[in-house]
Design a protein around this motif. Sequence first.
Motif, PDB file in Angstrom:
ATOM      1  N   ALA A   1      51.319 -58.138 -66.432  1.00  0.00           N
ATOM      2  CA  ALA A   1      52.589 -58.525 -65.811  1.00  0.00           C
ATOM      3  C   ALA A   1      53.203 -57.372 -65.024  1.00  0.00           C
ATOM      4  O   ALA A   1      53.739 -57.578 -63.930  1.00  0.00           O
TER       5      ALA A   1
ATOM      6  N   THR B   1      51.265 -57.064 -61.763  1.00  0.00           N
ATOM      7  CA  THR B   1      51.553 -58.161 -60.831  1.00  0.00           C
ATOM      8  C   THR B   1      52.913 -57.976 -60.190  1.00  0.00           C
ATOM      9  O   THR B   1      53.083 -58.154 -58.974  1.00  0.00           O
ATOM     10  N   TYR B   2      53.872 -57.618 -60.999  1.00  0.00           N
ATOM     11  CA  TYR B   2      55.244 -57.445 -60.497  1.00  0.00           C
ATOM     12  C   TYR B   2      55.308 -56.330 -59.453  1.00  0.00           C
ATOM     13  O   TYR B   2      55.832 -56.512 -58.353  1.00  0.00           O
TER      14      TYR B   2
ATOM     15  N   GLY C   1      53.168 -56.951 -56.341  1.00  0.00           N
ATOM     16  CA  GLY C   1      53.845 -57.990 -55.562  1.00  0.00           C
ATOM     17  C   GLY C   1      55.034 -57.441 -54.801  1.00  0.00           C
ATOM     18  O   GLY C   1      55.227 -57.734 -53.609  1.00  0.00           O
ATOM     19  N   ALA C   2      55.846 -56.636 -55.480  1.00  0.00           N
ATOM     20  CA  ALA C   2      57.039 -56.090 -54.826  1.00  0.00           C
ATOM     21  C   ALA C   2      56.657 -55.227 -53.624  1.00  0.00           C
ATOM     22  O   ALA C   2      57.232 -55.356 -52.538  1.00  0.00           O
TER      23      ALA C   2
ATOM     24  N   PHE D   1      57.175 -55.541 -49.063  1.00  0.00           N
ATOM     25  CA  PHE D   1      57.576 -54.613 -47.996  1.00  0.00           C
ATOM     26  C   PHE D   1      56.495 -54.490 -46.923  1.00  0.00           C
ATOM     27  O   PHE D   1      56.794 -54.327 -45.736  1.00  0.00           O
TER      28      PHE D   1
ATOM     29  N   ARG E   1      43.431 -60.960 -59.338  1.00  0.00           N
ATOM     30  CA  ARG E   1      44.122 -62.228 -59.055  1.00  0.00           C
ATOM     31  C   ARG E   1      45.127 -62.086 -57.918  1.00  0.00           C
ATOM     32  O   ARG E   1      45.288 -62.979 -57.103  1.00  0.00           O
ATOM     33  N   ILE E   2      45.828 -60.958 -57.881  1.00  0.00           N
ATOM     34  CA  ILE E   2      46.890 -60.834 -56.881  1.00  0.00           C
ATOM     35  C   ILE E   2      46.382 -60.253 -55.568  1.00  0.00           C
ATOM     36  O   ILE E   2      46.946 -60.523 -54.504  1.00  0.00           O
TER      37      ILE E   2
ATOM     38  N   CYS F   1      64.099 -62.805 -60.991  1.00  0.00           N
ATOM     39  CA  CYS F   1      63.110 -61.834 -60.521  1.00  0.00           C
ATOM     40  C   CYS F   1      63.285 -60.451 -61.149  1.00  0.00           C
ATOM     41  O   CYS F   1      62.818 -59.457 -60.584  1.00  0.00           O
ATOM     42  N   GLY F   2      63.958 -60.378 -62.301  1.00  0.00           N
ATOM     43  CA  GLY F   2      64.016 -59.108 -63.011  1.00  0.00           C
ATOM     44  C   GLY F   2      65.238 -58.264 -62.728  1.00  0.00           C
ATOM     45  O   GLY F   2      65.417 -57.227 -63.363  1.00  0.00           O
TER      46      GLY F   2
ATOM     47  N   ASP G   1      61.958 -60.643 -66.792  1.00  0.00           N
ATOM     48  CA  ASP G   1      61.179 -59.410 -66.751  1.00  0.00           C
ATOM     49  C   ASP G   1      59.756 -59.831 -66.402  1.00  0.00           C
ATOM     50  O   ASP G   1      59.467 -61.025 -66.332  1.00  0.00           O
ATOM     51  N   PRO G   2      58.864 -58.895 -66.147  1.00  0.00           N
ATOM     52  CA  PRO G   2      57.539 -59.308 -65.668  1.00  0.00           C
ATOM     53  C   PRO G   2      56.825 -60.300 -66.603  1.00  0.00           C
ATOM     54  O   PRO G   2      56.216 -61.265 -66.119  1.00  0.00           O
ATOM     55  N   VAL G   3      56.910 -60.103 -67.906  1.00  0.00           N
ATOM     56  CA  VAL G   3      56.231 -61.038 -68.808  1.00  0.00           C
ATOM     57  C   VAL G   3      56.864 -62.426 -68.717  1.00  0.00           C
ATOM     58  O   VAL G   3      56.167 -63.448 -68.623  1.00  0.00           O
TER      59      VAL G   3
ATOM     60  N   ARG H   1      55.213 -66.048 -67.503  1.00  0.00           N
ATOM     61  CA  ARG H   1      55.201 -67.252 -68.354  1.00  0.00           C
ATOM     62  C   ARG H   1      55.960 -68.404 -67.697  1.00  0.00           C
ATOM     63  O   ARG H   1      55.571 -69.572 -67.838  1.00  0.00           O
TER      64      ARG H   1
ATOM     65  N   THR I   1      63.647 -58.313 -50.410  1.00  0.00           N
ATOM     66  CA  THR I   1      62.218 -58.105 -50.179  1.00  0.00           C
ATOM     67  C   THR I   1      61.513 -57.775 -51.489  1.00  0.00           C
ATOM     68  O   THR I   1      60.433 -58.314 -51.780  1.00  0.00           O
ATOM     69  N   TYR I   2      62.121 -56.905 -52.274  1.00  0.00           N
ATOM     70  CA  TYR I   2      61.509 -56.487 -53.536  1.00  0.00           C
ATOM     71  C   TYR I   2      61.349 -57.676 -54.487  1.00  0.00           C
ATOM     72  O   TYR I   2      60.270 -57.921 -55.032  1.00  0.00           O
TER      73      TYR I   2
ATOM     74  N   GLY J   1      59.090 -60.463 -53.165  1.00  0.00           N
ATOM     75  CA  GLY J   1      57.718 -59.971 -53.238  1.00  0.00           C
ATOM     76  C   GLY J   1      57.180 -60.014 -54.652  1.00  0.00           C
ATOM     77  O   GLY J   1      56.048 -60.444 -54.890  1.00  0.00           O
ATOM     78  N   ALA J   2      57.976 -59.576 -55.613  1.00  0.00           N
ATOM     79  CA  ALA J   2      57.518 -59.551 -57.007  1.00  0.00           C
ATOM     80  C   ALA J   2      57.203 -60.961 -57.491  1.00  0.00           C
ATOM     81  O   ALA J   2      56.154 -61.206 -58.104  1.00  0.00           O
TER      82      ALA J   2
ATOM     83  N   GLY K   1      54.065 -62.310 -56.109  1.00  0.00           N
ATOM     84  CA  GLY K   1      52.893 -61.802 -56.821  1.00  0.00           C
ATOM     85  C   GLY K   1      52.447 -62.740 -57.933  1.00  0.00           C
ATOM     86  O   GLY K   1      51.261 -63.059 -58.053  1.00  0.00           O
ATOM     87  N   PHE K   2      53.388 -63.196 -58.737  1.00  0.00           N
ATOM     88  CA  PHE K   2      53.021 -64.101 -59.844  1.00  0.00           C
ATOM     89  C   PHE K   2      52.530 -65.450 -59.315  1.00  0.00           C
ATOM     90  O   PHE K   2      51.641 -66.073 -59.912  1.00  0.00           O
TER      91      PHE K   2
ATOM     92  N   THR L   1      51.019 -65.917 -56.317  1.00  0.00           N
ATOM     93  CA  THR L   1      49.699 -65.656 -55.741  1.00  0.00           C
ATOM     94  C   THR L   1      48.634 -65.624 -56.841  1.00  0.00           C
ATOM     95  O   THR L   1      47.524 -66.141 -56.665  1.00  0.00           O
ATOM     96  N   ALA L   2      48.978 -65.022 -57.959  1.00  0.00           N
ATOM     97  CA  ALA L   2      48.016 -64.913 -59.061  1.00  0.00           C
ATOM     98  C   ALA L   2      47.606 -66.283 -59.591  1.00  0.00           C
ATOM     99  O   ALA L   2      46.583 -66.412 -60.268  1.00  0.00           O
TER     100      ALA L   2
ATOM    101  N   ILE M   1      59.637 -61.727 -44.764  1.00  0.00           N
ATOM    102  CA  ILE M   1      58.686 -61.765 -45.882  1.00  0.00           C
ATOM    103  C   ILE M   1      58.139 -63.164 -46.128  1.00  0.00           C
ATOM    104  O   ILE M   1      57.027 -63.321 -46.627  1.00  0.00           O
TER     105      ILE M   1
END
Lengths: 260, 260, 260, 260
Positions: free
Chosen positions: A92, A95-96, A99-100, A104, A141-142, B42-43, B48-50, B54, B95-96, B99-100, B103-104, B106-107, B142
Amino acid sequence: MTDHQPPRIVDINCDLGEGFGNWVMGADADIMPLITTANVACGFHGGDPVIMGRTVELADQHGVVVGAHPGFHDLEGFGRRMIPLDPEEVAAIITYQVGALTGFLTARNMPLHHVKPHGAFYAYLRDNETAGAAAAAAVHRIAPETLVYWPAPAQGAAFCEELGALGHQVITEIYPDLSYSPEGKLIIQRRKLKTDLAFASSQVKRFLTEGVVAAEDGTPIRHEASSVCIHSDGPNAVDVAHTVRAAITEVGSSIAAIGA
Amino acid sequence: MTDHQPPRIVDINCDLGEGFGNWVMGADADIMPLITTANVACGFHGGDPVIMGRTVELADQHGVVVGAHPGFHDLEGFGRRMIPLDPEEVAAIITYQVGALTGFLTARNMPLHHVKPHGAFYAYLRDNETAGAAAAAAVHRIAPETLVYWPAPAQGAAFCEELGALGHQVITEIYPDLSYSPEGKLIIQRRKLKTDLAFASSQVKRFLTEGVVAAEDGTPIRHEASSVCIHSDGPNAVDVAHTVRAAITEVGSSIAAIGA
Amino acid sequence: MTDHQPPRIVDINCDLGEGFGNWVMGADADIMPLITTANVACGFHGGDPVIMGRTVELADQHGVVVGAHPGFHDLEGFGRRMIPLDPEEVAAIITYQVGALTGFLTARNMPLHHVKPHGAFYAYLRDNETAGAAAAAAVHRIAPETLVYWPAPAQGAAFCEELGALGHQVITEIYPDLSYSPEGKLIIQRRKLKTDLAFASSQVKRFLTEGVVAAEDGTPIRHEASSVCIHSDGPNAVDVAHTVRAAITEVGSSIAAIGA
Amino acid sequence: MTDHQPPRIVDINCDLGEGFGNWVMGADADIMPLITTANVACGFHGGDPVIMGRTVELADQHGVVVGAHPGFHDLEGFGRRMIPLDPEEVAAIITYQVGALTGFLTARNMPLHHVKPHGAFYAYLRDNETAGAAAAAAVHRIAPETLVYWPAPAQGAAFCEELGALGHQVITEIYPDLSYSPEGKLIIQRRKLKTDLAFASSQVKRFLTEGVVAAEDGTPIRHEASSVCIHSDGPNAVDVAHTVRAAITEVGSSIAAIGA
């Protein structure tokens, strides 16, 4: 060992974009013109969204290719303290962060060149096979086409072996601004110390001509590698960059980004 | 006003994935089967990433489309405190975060469906034209094809007008679990209170049949919208979701994701 | 072993104040009336300034004595992931957290009753002698009279031995809502699971009458202790509190804070 | 206005200890010998536990008195972005930060000399009467004898007036390294710029001899003050400190901590 062919073309990669808010880390503007390849911090051990955007823009201006430099989520420890994570957490946070950073890059029509784990996260993936495999799967994966950077040696690292098996190009690198243990392991500093420029020059030249670097006790370590890595947060990082460029040129090799 | 045609098809979008570490926020697993469209934290204000991984997986299992729900970087305030940012900061945090989340997605080979600003960040973009324009430009760079979600009305919001001009579809939404000022402005709660289910049902039905919602003083507010938004962090969020579904069905409209 | 005298008076201490911002953790208001002694999170693994103030106020209202519950600075891991620190860092995070909590106590004219390390920080101090000694010195400098709480056994823990030698009273505790290894070591859960109430009752009664608790394989573990500790973040924490109170009363012991 | 008596004794206070983890901010070791009074960051906008401990130790070695410098919890914005807080939050973040710093002072048997709000938190307390009153009450509860530092003028600031009424000594200060609006308000910089040394010298001398400083448009601003404040995070902060010392000496005043 006698058949070593020094690489004719070497890239210089550097960890950059490691400031945070008002805090400065590293002379990014001075170093960017001297390198080919930037490993950009993704906000977990350093960097923040504004700094990431500026660093990617600076790389774009200098024709420097950009990779993601994910680390542990540990600003206070600059990603240089080990935090045990389970495989889901490892996947995770990769990926995060990847991805971030990709956000950019996408905003500037730039590709993600590579992924390179930072500091203690690198050491954790190196030493923990389950974590290394989880990280490899997450990267694939990403970013199924991305290159992967890794301190030499790549052998034995689940992260590299799994990504290699999935078709990713694994670029190994030597470090003229860090020490090696007699077993050839890179020694991570909690805070970067000043680099001895003569030592850095010697490490680069010996690597390019003989294929070895010296461990901290002098033991020659044979490493396959095609990249030289420097850190932007050392107290004389710009001098190290100039020194490395000069050393590469002196032995007749060229400096260029890989696969760009 | 007499020519109102209730939308035949309505989507139900919900803010989800707002836990953090060991802290739970919202009955995501119970709500996901009841909605069409997830706005995933998005955190920065939650998630958070986990949890992001999920939540995206759970949406995938239920055929729910996923958008990014970027907010201010303010975990302690859950993104519901205003933090003035300059335009570069606004663009960078979008963007951050987008993007993050991408990522999830895309995976898992899922597309980014939309972008929807969270809480006080939405209010800041609504009330500050320069910030709204910077945010719109960042979203477009983006995610040049993404839909945009926005609480009705969209008129006058630089964010919506600039993205609309760039070809993005702007989906406006009404809120059965929040109040409106007599001027039609959405009132953000610092912490979600329990929703009166009869009121929620009435708001949805009146919106679908007459095109209006009631302000907190009873004033009818005419809003163009094609989505109903609910929050997962309210104390009776699952009941709200059931109530909204029943209300939509009772007036003969259908529930489906937009453009999926 | 035959000379065991069950303690006539037992306190019940509980980890509390572990929410963060909008995120709730633990039924603090329901648990506070059932305990004698609160271990209040200090913002590093849980808790924030507002929650700390409210928790101290709630304890004051119920005549509950308050101690500091410092942990690793790891909100995402709830202080249950090990982060290796050097001795200066260990001392500094104790001083900071104990100082911050003492601020809230001072504001209400309440004394600091004790210090008790949280989660993985406890385990780190237990397993790393240098860290334990640094922590002991830090506690003594900032709170030279404070009691210290520690999961039984205290023997062999540098933290307890150094503080004991400096005149601090070390209170050891047993855990009816956690398991013990056959060697008698407390097993820290990354996230609290539901507690079997019959097991919890049995552990407390056996400890009070025989001086032993059962390890996860049934091995009887002899522990000297004068406190029973429960966690507020378990899914049935209030039931555990009631169960523990009933068990203590059934064997004829009394419930009271130590040294208050 | 003709009866101005320049203060015969002036202290020099400085914001210090503003690094974070590996990030350096300010030449603390060079500045500490040049000042009388340190305002130490408490971890919310800068500083971390290790840095706080080292800064307090450094102050102790140089006989510098130490106050708490609480700010908004905003590392990315260095406490220079306004975050609206309700009165309970204002009181809580003061109690937490002052408590934490007091911990480090207690560990060295040093008293808390004063409290001085940082950056945007100062501006918020100045401009919001309810917040200012809540902050004053919080300071008084945790440190009933402490001095309070505040940029001149103190008149009209609820924070100063309430603390003054409670018997606290309020020390006002002028800033040779910041500008004043024509109305006499201090202008907070998001990031400290280089200070013109001749201007700084002139501001100090004019203040000491005439009791006025110049606003950015040249308007003379009459300020009652007995302290001169400098910032450690400016690019030429050490030079500013030397310049201020020289200016004070040149007009025949002395440099000493207040009430120490």
